[in-house]
Write a protein that holds these residues in place. Structure first.
Motif, PDB file in Angstrom:
ATOM      1  N   PRO A 160      48.127  -7.563   3.272  1.00  0.00           N
ATOM      2  CA  PRO A 160      49.586  -7.405   3.402  1.00  0.00           C
ATOM      3  C   PRO A 160      50.092  -6.109   2.763  1.00  0.00           C
ATOM      4  CG  PRO A 160      49.031  -9.599   2.586  1.00  0.00           C
ATOM      5  CD  PRO A 160      47.753  -8.834   2.630  1.00  0.00           C
ATOM      6  N   GLU A 161      49.521  -5.749   1.599  1.00  0.00           N
ATOM      7  CA  GLU A 161      49.979  -4.538   0.919  1.00  0.00           C
ATOM      8  C   GLU A 161      49.592  -3.266   1.684  1.00  0.00           C
ATOM      9  OE1 GLU A 161      48.055  -6.991  -0.191  1.00  0.00           O
ATOM     10  OE2 GLU A 161      46.455  -6.323  -1.556  1.00  0.00           O
ATOM     11  N   VAL A 162      48.485  -3.346   2.435  1.00  0.00           N
ATOM     12  CA  VAL A 162      48.041  -2.182   3.223  1.00  0.00           C
ATOM     13  C   VAL A 162      48.900  -2.048   4.496  1.00  0.00           C
ATOM     14  CG1 VAL A 162      46.080  -1.081   4.358  1.00  0.00           C
ATOM     15  CG2 VAL A 162      45.728  -2.387   2.259  1.00  0.00           C
ATOM     16  N   LYS A 163      49.286  -3.179   5.043  1.00  0.00           N
ATOM     17  CA  LYS A 163      50.197  -3.129   6.191  1.00  0.00           C
ATOM     18  C   LYS A 163      51.532  -2.508   5.769  1.00  0.00           C
ATOM     19  CE  LYS A 163      52.567  -5.922   9.671  1.00  0.00           C
ATOM     20  NZ  LYS A 163      52.823  -7.272  10.201  1.00  0.00           N
ATOM     21  N   LYS A 164      51.985  -2.877   4.567  1.00  0.00           N
ATOM     22  CA  LYS A 164      53.238  -2.306   4.050  1.00  0.00           C
ATOM     23  C   LYS A 164      53.111  -0.784   3.901  1.00  0.00           C
ATOM     24  CE  LYS A 164      57.244  -2.500   1.653  1.00  0.00           C
ATOM     25  NZ  LYS A 164      57.320  -1.141   1.151  1.00  0.00           N
ATOM     26  N   LEU A 165      51.958  -0.330   3.380  1.00  0.00           N
ATOM     27  CA  LEU A 165      51.712   1.107   3.259  1.00  0.00           C
ATOM     28  C   LEU A 165      51.774   1.794   4.636  1.00  0.00           C
ATOM     29  CD1 LEU A 165      50.520   3.714   1.813  1.00  0.00           C
ATOM     30  CD2 LEU A 165      48.270   2.822   2.521  1.00  0.00           C
ATOM     31  N   LEU A 166      51.112   1.195   5.623  1.00  0.00           N
ATOM     32  CA  LEU A 166      51.099   1.753   6.986  1.00  0.00           C
ATOM     33  C   LEU A 166      52.526   1.886   7.525  1.00  0.00           C
ATOM     34  CD1 LEU A 166      49.746   2.525   9.705  1.00  0.00           C
ATOM     35  CD2 LEU A 166      49.491   0.084  10.163  1.00  0.00           C
ATOM     36  N   GLN A 167      53.325   0.845   7.331  1.00  0.00           N
ATOM     37  CA  GLN A 167      54.702   0.881   7.837  1.00  0.00           C
ATOM     38  C   GLN A 167      55.542   1.930   7.101  1.00  0.00           C
ATOM     39  OE1 GLN A 167      55.434  -3.334   7.224  1.00  0.00           O
ATOM     40  NE2 GLN A 167      55.359  -3.744   9.433  1.00  0.00           N
ATOM     41  N   ASP A 168      55.334   2.041   5.794  1.00  0.00           N
ATOM     42  CA  ASP A 168      56.079   3.057   5.023  1.00  0.00           C
ATOM     43  C   ASP A 168      55.729   4.466   5.501  1.00  0.00           C
ATOM     44  OD1 ASP A 168      57.213   1.041   3.565  1.00  0.00           O
ATOM     45  OD2 ASP A 168      56.014   1.358   1.743  1.00  0.00           O
ATOM     46  N   MET A 169      54.442   4.727   5.667  1.00  0.00           N
ATOM     47  CA  MET A 169      54.011   6.043   6.140  1.00  0.00           C
ATOM     48  C   MET A 169      54.566   6.335   7.529  1.00  0.00           C
ATOM     49  SD  MET A 169      50.012   6.154   4.873  1.00  0.00           S
ATOM     50  CE  MET A 169      49.681   7.640   5.793  1.00  0.00           C
ATOM     51  N   ALA A 170      54.540   5.325   8.401  1.00  0.00           N
ATOM     52  CA  ALA A 170      55.009   5.525   9.781  1.00  0.00           C
ATOM     53  C   ALA A 170      56.520   5.778   9.809  1.00  0.00           C
ATOM     54  CB  ALA A 170      54.647   4.304  10.620  1.00  0.00           C
ATOM     55  N   ASN A 171      57.262   5.073   8.954  1.00  0.00           N
ATOM     56  CA  ASN A 171      58.714   5.297   8.902  1.00  0.00           C
ATOM     57  C   ASN A 171      59.018   6.703   8.403  1.00  0.00           C
ATOM     58  OD1 ASN A 171      60.142   3.027   9.916  1.00  0.00           O
ATOM     59  ND2 ASN A 171      59.489   1.826   8.130  1.00  0.00           N
ATOM     60  N   ASP A 172      58.292   7.140   7.397  1.00  0.00           N
ATOM     61  CA  ASP A 172      58.501   8.505   6.880  1.00  0.00           C
ATOM     62  C   ASP A 172      58.148   9.539   7.951  1.00  0.00           C
ATOM     63  OD1 ASP A 172      59.284   7.357   4.534  1.00  0.00           O
ATOM     64  OD2 ASP A 172      57.489   7.919   3.370  1.00  0.00           O
ATOM     65  N   PHE A 173      57.074   9.275   8.677  1.00  0.00           N
ATOM     66  CA  PHE A 173      56.654  10.173   9.763  1.00  0.00           C
ATOM     67  C   PHE A 173      57.738  10.245  10.841  1.00  0.00           C
ATOM     68  CE2 PHE A 173      54.507  10.557  13.941  1.00  0.00           C
ATOM     69  CZ  PHE A 173      53.908  11.795  13.784  1.00  0.00           C
ATOM     70  N   ALA A 174      58.250   9.081  11.241  1.00  0.00           N
ATOM     71  CA  ALA A 174      59.288   9.049  12.285  1.00  0.00           C
ATOM     72  C   ALA A 174      60.560   9.744  11.801  1.00  0.00           C
ATOM     73  CB  ALA A 174      59.577   7.607  12.683  1.00  0.00           C
ATOM     74  N   ASP A 175      60.920   9.519  10.517  1.00  0.00           N
ATOM     75  CA  ASP A 175      62.138  10.140   9.964  1.00  0.00           C
ATOM     76  C   ASP A 175      62.066  11.661  10.043  1.00  0.00           C
ATOM     77  OD1 ASP A 175      63.222   7.693   9.400  1.00  0.00           O
ATOM     78  OD2 ASP A 175      62.739   7.731   7.240  1.00  0.00           O
ATOM     79  N   LEU A 176      60.888  12.222   9.780  1.00  0.00           N
ATOM     80  CA  LEU A 176      60.738  13.683   9.787  1.00  0.00           C
ATOM     81  C   LEU A 176      60.986  14.287  11.176  1.00  0.00           C
ATOM     82  CD1 LEU A 176      57.555  14.062   7.534  1.00  0.00           C
ATOM     83  CD2 LEU A 176      59.854  14.913   6.995  1.00  0.00           C
ATOM     84  N   THR A 240      52.066  17.397  13.982  1.00  0.00           N
ATOM     85  CA  THR A 240      50.946  17.689  13.079  1.00  0.00           C
ATOM     86  C   THR A 240      51.457  18.059  11.690  1.00  0.00           C
ATOM     87  OG1 THR A 240      49.650  18.446  14.971  1.00  0.00           O
ATOM     88  CG2 THR A 240      48.852  19.092  12.799  1.00  0.00           C
ATOM     89  N   ARG A 241      52.517  18.858  11.641  1.00  0.00           N
ATOM     90  CA  ARG A 241      53.120  19.211  10.338  1.00  0.00           C
ATOM     91  C   ARG A 241      53.664  17.962   9.643  1.00  0.00           C
ATOM     92  NH1 ARG A 241      55.533  23.641  12.884  1.00  0.00           N
ATOM     93  NH2 ARG A 241      57.508  22.509  12.947  1.00  0.00           N
ATOM     94  N   ALA A 242      54.281  17.067  10.404  1.00  0.00           N
ATOM     95  CA  ALA A 242      54.827  15.830   9.824  1.00  0.00           C
ATOM     96  C   ALA A 242      53.707  14.962   9.262  1.00  0.00           C
ATOM     97  CB  ALA A 242      55.635  15.074  10.874  1.00  0.00           C
ATOM     98  N   MET A 243      52.610  14.886   9.992  1.00  0.00           N
ATOM     99  CA  MET A 243      51.460  14.097   9.531  1.00  0.00           C
ATOM    100  C   MET A 243      50.883  14.690   8.245  1.00  0.00           C
ATOM    101  SD  MET A 243      50.144  11.387  11.068  1.00  0.00           S
ATOM    102  CE  MET A 243      50.136  10.556   9.495  1.00  0.00           C
ATOM    103  N   GLN A 244      50.777  16.002   8.225  1.00  0.00           N
ATOM    104  CA  GLN A 244      50.279  16.708   7.035  1.00  0.00           C
ATOM    105  C   GLN A 244      51.174  16.411   5.829  1.00  0.00           C
ATOM    106  OE1 GLN A 244      47.624  19.065   6.540  1.00  0.00           O
ATOM    107  NE2 GLN A 244      48.279  19.160   4.392  1.00  0.00           N
ATOM    108  N   LYS A 245      52.487  16.458   6.051  1.00  0.00           N
ATOM    109  CA  LYS A 245      53.449  16.257   4.958  1.00  0.00           C
ATOM    110  C   LYS A 245      53.356  14.832   4.402  1.00  0.00           C
ATOM    111  CE  LYS A 245      58.269  17.587   4.002  1.00  0.00           C
ATOM    112  NZ  LYS A 245      58.626  16.664   2.963  1.00  0.00           N
ATOM    113  N   VAL A 246      53.332  13.855   5.294  1.00  0.00           N
ATOM    114  CA  VAL A 246      53.292  12.453   4.853  1.00  0.00           C
ATOM    115  C   VAL A 246      51.998  12.180   4.074  1.00  0.00           C
ATOM    116  CG1 VAL A 246      53.147  10.059   5.656  1.00  0.00           C
ATOM    117  CG2 VAL A 246      54.811  11.622   6.682  1.00  0.00           C
ATOM    118  N   LEU A 247      50.859  12.553   4.657  1.00  0.00           N
ATOM    119  CA  LEU A 247      49.575  12.276   4.001  1.00  0.00           C
ATOM    120  C   LEU A 247      49.469  12.971   2.643  1.00  0.00           C
ATOM    121  CD1 LEU A 247      47.166  12.483   7.078  1.00  0.00           C
ATOM    122  CD2 LEU A 247      47.524  10.460   5.634  1.00  0.00           C
ATOM    123  N   SER A 248      49.879  14.230   2.584  1.00  0.00           N
ATOM    124  CA  SER A 248      49.739  14.957   1.312  1.00  0.00           C
ATOM    125  C   SER A 248      50.702  14.397   0.259  1.00  0.00           C
ATOM    126  CB  SER A 248      49.932  16.464   1.513  1.00  0.00           C
ATOM    127  OG  SER A 248      51.167  16.737   2.107  1.00  0.00           O
TER     128      SER A 248
END
Ligand SMILES: [Zn+2]
Length: 271
Positions: A160-176, A240-248
């Protein structure tokens, strides 16, 4: 007229040679008369005697019915609309060749995976199903900013905690990407939880070797291999820039561990 002249000549001959040629000459005259009669009959034949062509001409309206009526509308050639032709949208790669991130050693990933709150070793499918029943694993479906690809070697479940992480990262990615031509782009998750049995089928690990187990067998990791744009109106640089930003950012905040691989980014949640 020729026939009549011939009749007069024959008649004269009959008078001259009455006794000698009587019957054969009479037969010729009668035959000639019959021929002339037939010729006269056909000459004066009534117009309504039906022949094939006359029958058709007698009913011209029937012919008209067989000819298609002229359509007053102009002929318009229908052409395929460009919008109806499916345009291929190529995915943007998400791997160590296009993203620059520090590699966290795999030992750190394994340690993190074993120490997450709901973590357990998912040996086979029955343990995976037990995990779903007791809430240690949850299903993962497509959501904002991400989607799950067709899976052949893993199951769309995570802790469950990893799913939450995935959703948080995806929301940040979409926001960018909101308000840019790349809005609506989703990153593609290509691998989630592998049972140890599935992992052994990949030929990398021993089915029962917990010490060598993949972090995917703890429900602690997922792989991101592509970003998928809604159409071709924008290139790959913004996603690609958004993905780089979120992951880093997540890596710098010590929320995740990353292994940039040749065909994907391997991400593990830190406890
Ligand atoms: Zn992985």
């Amino acid at each position: 007229m020729v026939g009549c002249v011939y009749i007069h000549e024959i008649a004269g001959m009959l008078i001259q040679n009455r006794k000698r040629y009587r019957w054969d000459r009479i037969g010729m005259v009668l035959g000639c008369f019959a021929l002339v009669s037939v010729a006269l009959a056909s000459w004066v034949a009534p117009k309504d005697m039906k022949t094939g062509s006359e029958e058709v001409l007698a009913h011209p309206e029937q012919i008209m019915e067989k000819v298609p009526a002229l359509d007053p509308r102009p002929i318009v050639k229908i052409q395929a609309s460009p919008a109806l032709v499916e345009e291929e949208v190529k995915p943007c790669s998400c791997n160590r060749h296009v993203l620059k991130l520090a590699k966290n050693p795999y030992t750190q990933h394994r340690k993190a995976a074993r120490n997450l709150p709901h973590s357990f070793f998912v040996k086979d499918k029955s343990e995976l199903q037990a995990g779903l029943r007791n809430g240690k694993l949850v299903e993962v479906k497509d959501g904002r900013g991400y989607h799950v690809s067709a899976l052949s070697h893993s199951h769309a479940v995570l802790l469950p905690e990893v799913k939450k992480l995935l959703q948080d990262m995806a929301n940040d990615f979409a926001d960018l990407l909101v308000g840019t031509p790349s809005e609506g782009t989703k990153f593609r998750v290509t691998s989630l939880t592998r049972t140890a049995w599935q992992q052994s089928r990949l030929g990398r690990k021993n089915y029962n070797a917990i010490d060598e187990a993949s972090t995917h067998s703890y429900g602690a990791s997922f792989d991101i291999a592509f970003t998928d744009r809604p159409d071709n109106s924008a290139g790959c640089s913004a996603p690609t820039r958004a993905m780089q930003k979120v992951l880093s950012e997540y890596q710098n905040q010590k929320r995740i561990l990353v292994i940039p691989e040749k065909d994907c980014m391997h991400v593990t949640l830190r406890p």
